[in-house]
Scaffold this motif. Structure first.
Motif, mmCIF file in Angstrom:
data_model
loop_
_atom_site.group_PDB
_atom_site.id
_atom_site.type_symbol
_atom_site.label_atom_id
_atom_site.label_comp_id
_atom_site.label_asym_id
_atom_site.label_seq_id
_atom_site.Cartn_x
_atom_site.Cartn_y
_atom_site.Cartn_z
ATOM 1 N N VAL A 11 0.845 -1.189 0.000
ATOM 2 C CA VAL A 11 0.000 0.000 0.000
ATOM 3 C C VAL A 11 0.881 1.239 0.000
ATOM 4 O O VAL A 11 2.008 1.211 0.511
ATOM 5 C CB VAL A 11 -0.945 -0.026 1.224
ATOM 6 C CG1 VAL A 11 -0.168 0.025 2.524
ATOM 7 C CG2 VAL A 11 -1.975 1.087 1.159
ATOM 8 N N GLN A 12 0.383 2.299 -0.570
ATOM 9 C CA GLN A 12 1.124 3.556 -0.605
ATOM 10 C C GLN A 12 1.023 4.274 0.747
ATOM 11 O O GLN A 12 0.069 4.056 1.500
ATOM 12 C CB GLN A 12 0.576 4.460 -1.700
ATOM 13 C CG GLN A 12 0.834 3.955 -3.100
ATOM 14 C CD GLN A 12 0.401 4.946 -4.170
ATOM 15 O OE1 GLN A 12 -0.366 5.867 -3.905
ATOM 16 N NE2 GLN A 12 0.895 4.757 -5.382
ATOM 17 N N PRO A 13 1.992 5.115 1.043
ATOM 18 C CA PRO A 13 1.898 5.907 2.283
ATOM 19 C C PRO A 13 0.583 6.671 2.338
ATOM 20 O O PRO A 13 0.130 7.226 1.335
ATOM 21 C CB PRO A 13 3.097 6.855 2.173
ATOM 22 C CG PRO A 13 4.088 6.110 1.347
ATOM 23 C CD PRO A 13 3.268 5.350 0.337
ATOM 24 N N GLY A 14 -0.013 6.663 3.524
ATOM 25 C CA GLY A 14 -1.315 7.294 3.697
ATOM 26 C C GLY A 14 -2.483 6.370 3.442
ATOM 27 O O GLY A 14 -3.630 6.730 3.732
ATOM 28 N N GLY A 15 -2.204 5.197 2.919
ATOM 29 C CA GLY A 15 -3.263 4.251 2.608
ATOM 30 C C GLY A 15 -3.722 3.452 3.805
ATOM 31 O O GLY A 15 -3.273 3.668 4.944
ATOM 32 N N SER A 16 -4.625 2.507 3.545
ATOM 33 C CA SER A 16 -5.227 1.697 4.609
ATOM 34 C C SER A 16 -5.231 0.225 4.243
ATOM 35 O O SER A 16 -5.233 -0.144 3.066
ATOM 36 C CB SER A 16 -6.675 2.147 4.857
ATOM 37 O OG SER A 16 -6.737 3.482 5.294
ATOM 38 N N TRP A 110 0.107 -18.433 17.928
ATOM 39 C CA TRP A 110 0.578 -17.430 16.985
ATOM 40 C C TRP A 110 0.161 -17.778 15.562
ATOM 41 O O TRP A 110 0.204 -18.955 15.168
ATOM 42 C CB TRP A 110 2.104 -17.321 17.040
ATOM 43 C CG TRP A 110 2.612 -16.747 18.327
ATOM 44 C CD1 TRP A 110 2.957 -17.439 19.447
ATOM 45 C CD2 TRP A 110 2.839 -15.367 18.611
ATOM 46 N NE1 TRP A 110 3.372 -16.565 20.426
ATOM 47 C CE2 TRP A 110 3.318 -15.291 19.934
ATOM 48 C CE3 TRP A 110 2.680 -14.186 17.892
ATOM 49 C CZ2 TRP A 110 3.635 -14.076 20.545
ATOM 50 C CZ3 TRP A 110 3.002 -12.976 18.495
ATOM 51 C CH2 TRP A 110 3.470 -12.924 19.808
ATOM 52 N N GLY A 111 -0.202 -16.748 14.807
ATOM 53 C CA GLY A 111 -0.486 -16.929 13.396
ATOM 54 C C GLY A 111 0.802 -16.977 12.589
ATOM 55 O O GLY A 111 1.897 -16.749 13.109
ATOM 56 N N GLN A 112 0.664 -17.245 11.293
ATOM 57 C CA GLN A 112 1.823 -17.446 10.440
ATOM 58 C C GLN A 112 2.460 -16.147 9.970
ATOM 59 O O GLN A 112 3.547 -16.185 9.415
ATOM 60 C CB GLN A 112 1.433 -18.286 9.202
ATOM 61 C CG GLN A 112 0.781 -17.510 8.069
ATOM 62 C CD GLN A 112 -0.681 -17.219 8.297
ATOM 63 O OE1 GLN A 112 -1.225 -17.362 9.390
ATOM 64 N NE2 GLN A 112 -1.356 -16.781 7.256
ATOM 65 N N GLY A 113 1.808 -15.024 10.198
ATOM 66 C CA GLY A 113 2.371 -13.752 9.776
ATOM 67 C C GLY A 113 1.854 -13.334 8.415
ATOM 68 O O GLY A 113 1.691 -14.163 7.514
ATOM 69 N N THR A 114 1.605 -12.052 8.277
ATOM 70 C CA THR A 114 1.188 -11.500 6.987
ATOM 71 C C THR A 114 1.992 -10.225 6.740
ATOM 72 O O THR A 114 2.143 -9.390 7.627
ATOM 73 C CB THR A 114 -0.339 -11.239 6.964
ATOM 74 O OG1 THR A 114 -0.729 -10.771 5.667
ATOM 75 C CG2 THR A 114 -0.771 -10.225 8.008
ATOM 76 N N GLN A 115 2.513 -10.112 5.527
ATOM 77 C CA GLN A 115 3.409 -9.003 5.201
ATOM 78 C C GLN A 115 2.627 -7.736 4.891
ATOM 79 O O GLN A 115 1.694 -7.757 4.077
ATOM 80 C CB GLN A 115 4.283 -9.373 3.998
ATOM 81 C CG GLN A 115 5.211 -8.265 3.519
ATOM 82 C CD GLN A 115 6.341 -7.984 4.485
ATOM 83 O OE1 GLN A 115 6.991 -8.903 4.969
ATOM 84 N NE2 GLN A 115 6.595 -6.700 4.743
ATOM 85 N N VAL A 116 3.019 -6.648 5.514
ATOM 86 C CA VAL A 116 2.499 -5.321 5.192
ATOM 87 C C VAL A 116 3.676 -4.483 4.703
ATOM 88 O O VAL A 116 4.670 -4.320 5.422
ATOM 89 C CB VAL A 116 1.837 -4.652 6.409
ATOM 90 C CG1 VAL A 116 1.494 -3.205 6.098
ATOM 91 C CG2 VAL A 116 0.590 -5.425 6.819
ATOM 92 N N THR A 117 3.564 -3.973 3.497
ATOM 93 C CA THR A 117 4.608 -3.139 2.916
ATOM 94 C C THR A 117 4.012 -1.795 2.536
ATOM 95 O O THR A 117 3.030 -1.740 1.783
ATOM 96 C CB THR A 117 5.231 -3.803 1.682
ATOM 97 O OG1 THR A 117 5.767 -5.085 2.046
ATOM 98 C CG2 THR A 117 6.349 -2.940 1.107
ATOM 99 N N VAL A 118 4.605 -0.733 3.067
ATOM 100 C CA VAL A 118 4.138 0.620 2.784
ATOM 101 C C VAL A 118 5.220 1.321 1.973
ATOM 102 O O VAL A 118 6.304 1.616 2.482
ATOM 103 C CB VAL A 118 3.834 1.401 4.065
ATOM 104 C CG1 VAL A 118 3.241 2.763 3.717
ATOM 105 C CG2 VAL A 118 2.898 0.603 4.960
ATOM 106 N N SER A 119 4.911 1.560 0.716
ATOM 107 C CA SER A 119 5.914 2.131 -0.177
ATOM 108 C C SER A 119 5.239 2.810 -1.349
ATOM 109 O O SER A 119 4.186 2.378 -1.810
ATOM 110 C CB SER A 119 6.855 1.038 -0.683
ATOM 111 O OG SER A 119 7.763 1.553 -1.637
ATOM 112 N N SER A 120 5.863 3.864 -1.849
ATOM 113 C CA SER A 120 5.353 4.535 -3.035
ATOM 114 C C SER A 120 6.029 3.981 -4.286
ATOM 115 O O SER A 120 5.716 4.420 -5.400
ATOM 116 C CB SER A 120 5.574 6.042 -2.920
ATOM 117 O OG SER A 120 6.944 6.335 -2.675
#
Length: 120
Positions: A11-16, A110-120
């Protein structure tokens, strides 16, 4: 007890984004539910937690931007991430303290993990 997390992405910066984590298996009771995150080269840190009575706690870095909630009927915990910043980039892990029988001890899951990437 198995935890299945979903909702991560780019997601881009400022996104949800909205993360979900559902617990399944032999569950008698769930106490605390939480989200942690771990960025590359850093220790895992608590992002937000919600207790069985609905009280919540947030890391200072996400207060006012993230919201944790739970649906007890679905054994599911959510994390709404708004106004995302590049420094929020991490693998997000869900955590559930659950007992598998009446008056049984609560154990960490614990869950397996989910990646969140914030980048333009």
């Amino acid at each position: 007890v198995q935890l299945q997390a979903s909702g991560g992405g780019l997601v881009q910066p400022g996104g949800s984004l909205r993360l979900s984590c559902t617990a399944s298996g032999s569950i008698s009771s769930i106490r605390d539910m939480a989200w942690y995150r771990q960025a590359p080269g850093k220790q895992r840190e608590l992002v937000a937690e919600v207790s069985s009575d609905g009280s919540t706690n947030y890391a200072d870095s996400v207060k006012g931007r993230f919201t944790i909630s739970r649906d007890n009927a679905k054994n599911t915990v959510y994390l709404q991430l708004n106004s995302l910043k590049p420094e929020d980039t991490a693998v997000y892990y869900c955590y559930v303290a659950a007992s598998t029988y009446w008056r049984g001890p609560y154990r960490e899951n614990w869950g397996q993990g989910t990646q969140v990437t914030v980048s333009s």
